[in-house]
Design an enzyme around this catalytic site. Sequence first.
Site, PDB file in Angstrom:
ATOM      1  N   ASN A   9      -0.737  -3.109  13.026  1.00  0.00           N
ATOM      2  CA  ASN A   9      -0.525  -3.928  11.832  1.00  0.00           C
ATOM      3  C   ASN A   9       0.953  -4.317  11.780  1.00  0.00           C
ATOM      4  O   ASN A   9       1.803  -3.506  11.440  1.00  0.00           O
ATOM      5  CB  ASN A   9      -0.929  -3.102  10.598  1.00  0.00           C
ATOM      6  N   LYS A  11       2.426  -6.262   9.799  1.00  0.00           N
ATOM      7  CA  LYS A  11       2.920  -6.556   8.443  1.00  0.00           C
ATOM      8  C   LYS A  11       3.744  -7.851   8.480  1.00  0.00           C
ATOM      9  O   LYS A  11       3.395  -8.771   9.211  1.00  0.00           O
ATOM     10  CB  LYS A  11       3.686  -5.358   7.873  1.00  0.00           C
ATOM     11  N   HIS A  95      -5.616  -3.295   2.127  1.00  0.00           N
ATOM     12  CA  HIS A  95      -4.473  -2.447   2.495  1.00  0.00           C
ATOM     13  C   HIS A  95      -3.743  -2.039   1.212  1.00  0.00           C
ATOM     14  O   HIS A  95      -3.623  -2.827   0.275  1.00  0.00           O
ATOM     15  CB  HIS A  95      -3.531  -3.204   3.437  1.00  0.00           C
ATOM     16  N   GLU A  97      -0.740  -1.801   0.445  1.00  0.00           N
ATOM     17  CA  GLU A  97       0.378  -2.662   0.038  1.00  0.00           C
ATOM     18  C   GLU A  97      -0.140  -3.870  -0.739  1.00  0.00           C
ATOM     19  O   GLU A  97       0.511  -4.355  -1.660  1.00  0.00           O
ATOM     20  CB  GLU A  97       1.197  -3.073   1.273  1.00  0.00           C
ATOM     21  N   GLU A 167      -6.036   5.562   4.762  1.00  0.00           N
ATOM     22  CA  GLU A 167      -4.580   5.442   4.769  1.00  0.00           C
ATOM     23  C   GLU A 167      -4.003   6.064   3.497  1.00  0.00           C
ATOM     24  O   GLU A 167      -3.840   5.373   2.479  1.00  0.00           O
ATOM     25  CB  GLU A 167      -4.196   3.959   4.824  1.00  0.00           C
ATOM     26  N   GLY A 173       4.529   4.793   5.983  1.00  0.00           N
ATOM     27  CA  GLY A 173       5.962   4.504   6.061  1.00  0.00           C
ATOM     28  C   GLY A 173       6.848   5.658   5.640  1.00  0.00           C
ATOM     29  O   GLY A 173       8.062   5.491   5.498  1.00  0.00           O
ATOM     30  N   SER A 213       2.152   6.630   9.109  1.00  0.00           N
ATOM     31  CA  SER A 213       3.199   7.294   9.902  1.00  0.00           C
ATOM     32  C   SER A 213       2.716   7.819  11.256  1.00  0.00           C
ATOM     33  O   SER A 213       3.210   8.844  11.742  1.00  0.00           O
ATOM     34  CB  SER A 213       3.866   8.423   9.097  1.00  0.00           C
TER      35      SER A 213
END
Length: 252
Positions: A9, A11, A95, A97, A167, A173, A213
């Site tokens: 991904n 991003k 996702h 985010e 996730e 992250g 991560s």
Amino acid sequence: MRRRVLIGNWKMHKPAREARAYVNEFLPLIQHISNVDIILAPPFTSLHVVKEAIKDTTIGLASQNMHWNPHGAFTGEISPAMLCDSGCQAAIIGHSERRQLSHEDDNKVNRKVKAAIAHHLTAIMCVGETQKDRDAGKTSDVLSHQLIEGLSGIDTIDTTQLILAYEPIWAIGSGTPATPTQANRVHAELRKLLGTLFPASTTESIRIIYGGSITAENIQPLLAMPHIDGGLVGGACLNPQNFATIVDTADN
Ligand code: PGA
């Protein structure tokens, strides 16, 4: 036996020129890979370049989002048909985010999953709990809600139509992934939940991948777990050498 899948991904990274350079560097490194499906998820503006660069390979192409409508007055949105036209076979949906930054709720996720399936795109549906949920002991409740709502109204599904990505938001992250045991326990629960929606043969064949991560250093013990069928990789996929190492580990 479920075939492993590794998804990169990107991003909001890599405009067209960098995307082309990435694939050119990546391809020779993964030529020997035979046991793992590889999917790249570049930003929309680099889909075409990546599509061209991977056209003689088995690498799949995914978007990072999509709208559920086929067309219309939806400024700034991209339809499933447009993604097919751009060479995508899959779309990341829900996702965290997007859930957090763009207020994407379970209802929207559900519409997107249905639209993806209707357009023969594999829905890579993400679920995950926050640190706060986790501290409050709500992980199972939050995940089961996201899973049931996200797949609501879908009666039949097969392994080509859905990849479920666990996730945990606290791991994305952060540099601290879930432990293999933690992630495996959640994946087993998610598979059990899938079993309440679909027949056993389907439930057994759907891939549940972990994201948050992942690095070349920590992927091996995660993949050694029976319910972890691959990974959704963010930061560590941005370097083609790193991502190739991750894929190579999964291939063994
Ligand atoms: P990360 O991101 O690997 O950088 O934690 C994973 C993701 O958000 O898909």
